[in-house]
Design a protein around this motif. Structure first.
Motif, PDB file in Angstrom:
ATOM      1  N   THR A  47       0.722  -1.293   0.226  1.00 18.51           N
ATOM      2  CA  THR A  47      -0.047   0.110   0.043  1.00 18.51           C
ATOM      3  C   THR A  47       0.235   0.671   0.389  1.00 18.51           C
ATOM      4  OG1 THR A  47      -1.555  -1.399   1.153  1.00 18.51           O
ATOM      5  CG2 THR A  47      -2.019   1.188   0.878  1.00 18.51           C
ATOM      6  N   ASN A  79      -2.881  -0.194  -8.077  1.00 19.11           N
ATOM      7  CA  ASN A  79      -4.388   0.373  -8.194  1.00 19.11           C
ATOM      8  C   ASN A  79      -5.083   0.599  -7.094  1.00 19.11           C
ATOM      9  OD1 ASN A  79      -4.944  -3.481  -9.618  1.00 19.11           O
ATOM     10  ND2 ASN A  79      -3.194  -2.757  -8.306  1.00 19.11           N
ATOM     11  N   LEU A 114      -7.252   2.357  -4.965  1.00 22.86           N
ATOM     12  CA  LEU A 114      -8.947   1.881  -4.335  1.00 22.86           C
ATOM     13  C   LEU A 114      -9.372   2.622  -4.572  1.00 22.86           C
ATOM     14  CD1 LEU A 114      -6.718  -0.096  -1.018  1.00 22.86           C
ATOM     15  CD2 LEU A 114      -7.209  -0.643  -3.468  1.00 22.86           C
ATOM     16  N   ASP A 173     -14.527   1.138  -0.697  1.00 18.43           N
ATOM     17  CA  ASP A 173     -15.027   0.242  -0.499  1.00 18.43           C
ATOM     18  C   ASP A 173     -13.291  -0.761   0.007  1.00 18.43           C
ATOM     19  OD1 ASP A 173     -15.032  -0.414  -2.493  1.00 18.43           O
ATOM     20  OD2 ASP A 173     -16.778  -1.931  -2.455  1.00 18.43           O
ATOM     21  N   GLN A 174     -12.497  -0.675   0.260  1.00 20.35           N
ATOM     22  CA  GLN A 174     -11.464  -1.384  -0.551  1.00 20.35           C
ATOM     23  C   GLN A 174     -10.039  -0.489   1.041  1.00 20.35           C
ATOM     24  OE1 GLN A 174     -10.996  -0.182  -4.139  1.00 20.35           O
ATOM     25  NE2 GLN A 174     -11.465  -2.414  -4.609  1.00 20.35           N
ATOM     26  N   GLU A 175     -11.054  -0.411   2.318  1.00 14.74           N
ATOM     27  CA  GLU A 175     -10.260   0.329   2.947  1.00 14.74           C
ATOM     28  C   GLU A 175      -8.643  -0.970   3.792  1.00 14.74           C
ATOM     29  OE1 GLU A 175     -10.067   1.835   7.933  1.00 14.74           O
ATOM     30  OE2 GLU A 175     -11.873   2.550   5.991  1.00 14.74           O
ATOM     31  N   LEU A 189      -8.224  -3.687   1.987  1.00 14.62           N
ATOM     32  CA  LEU A 189      -7.944  -4.339   1.121  1.00 14.62           C
ATOM     33  C   LEU A 189      -5.909  -3.496   1.804  1.00 14.62           C
ATOM     34  CD1 LEU A 189      -6.887  -6.556  -1.431  1.00 14.62           C
ATOM     35  CD2 LEU A 189      -7.111  -4.648  -2.109  1.00 14.62           C
ATOM     36  N   GLY A 231      -9.310  -9.592  -2.149  1.00 15.40           N
ATOM     37  CA  GLY A 231     -10.233  -8.674  -3.495  1.00 15.40           C
ATOM     38  C   GLY A 231     -10.178  -9.514  -4.988  1.00 15.40           C
ATOM     39  N   LEU A 287      -6.072  -5.358  -9.609  1.00 19.63           N
ATOM     40  CA  LEU A 287      -7.781  -4.812  -8.920  1.00 19.63           C
ATOM     41  C   LEU A 287      -8.772  -5.141  -9.817  1.00 19.63           C
ATOM     42  CD1 LEU A 287      -8.894  -5.733  -5.941  1.00 19.63           C
ATOM     43  CD2 LEU A 287      -8.255  -2.772  -5.708  1.00 19.63           C
ATOM     44  N   ASP A 297     -11.813  -4.588  -9.009  1.00 18.89           N
ATOM     45  CA  ASP A 297     -13.215  -3.891  -9.056  1.00 18.89           C
ATOM     46  C   ASP A 297     -12.353  -1.799  -8.301  1.00 18.89           C
ATOM     47  OD1 ASP A 297     -12.290  -4.933  -7.115  1.00 18.89           O
ATOM     48  OD2 ASP A 297     -14.069  -5.276  -5.810  1.00 18.89           O
ATOM     49  N   ALA A 298     -10.982  -1.771  -8.837  1.00 18.40           N
ATOM     50  CA  ALA A 298     -10.439  -0.893  -8.512  1.00 18.40           C
ATOM     51  C   ALA A 298     -10.748   0.525  -9.232  1.00 18.40           C
ATOM     52  CB  ALA A 298      -8.995  -0.960  -8.723  1.00 18.40           C
TER      53      ALA A 298
END
Length: 165
Positions: free
Chosen positions: A37, A74, A76, A79-81, A83, A102, A114, A116-117
């Motif tokens: 990240t 990717n 984010l 809704d991807q916190e 991840l 994911g 990813l 749905d990024a």
């Protein structure tokens, strides 16, 4: 005990006020699959399309990302916190199991993308420079997938926040 100078503490406080997109930078190749990240990623130029990505040298993914030389940034969504936390190493999920969260496309570009990024930006590292605790990698872009729906996940004041469209 705090080993930071007053200038370092002031700088960190100022940077906490600089909101930034949250990204998971992924790679795969001869040196293995990895992801990390990062909030320090931005556009450099569109001729040729290039961005920079800063990776902390203490990250377990650092050497793998640089050695493979091919990455996906990717971007984010809101809704991807969770991840983001996995790939930041802030959970107890082992490195090898982080891609279990994911939905990933491992085949199309040779690096994990990813599905749905908000955006997935695939490219190759063309230049890199070590600066203090980080490596700055310049990435020339080969492929981009982006969507217009959804909000962004941003990092501000040392916390994640959802930013609506």
């Amino acid at each position: 005990m705090d080993d930071q100078t007053e200038a370092q503490r002031g700088f960190r406080t100022a940077m906490a006020n600089l909101s930034a997109a949250v990204n998971v930078v992924t790679t795969d190749g001869r040196h293995g699959r990895a992801g990390v990240t990062v909030s320090a990623a931005c556009s450099v130029t569109d001729t040729p399309p290039t961005m920079l990505v800063c990776v902390n040298r203490s990250s377990s993914s650092h050497d793998i990302v640089l050695a493979n030389g091919r990455v996906c940034v990717n971007v984010l969504g809101t809704d991807q916190e969770e991840l983001a936390m996995h790939f930041a190493g802030a959970t107890n999920v082992p490195t090898a199991e982080r891609f279990g969260a994911g939905s990933w496309d491992f085949d199309t570009h040779g690096v994990p993308v990813l599905r749905d990024a908000l955006a997935s930006i695939v490219g190759r590292i063309v230049t890199r420079r070590t600066q203090g605790s980080h490596t700055v990698a310049f990435v020339e872009i080969d492929a981009v997938t982006a969507r217009a729906d959804g909000g962004a996940l941003v990092y501000f004041q040392r916390r994640f926040h959802a930013l609506s469209a």
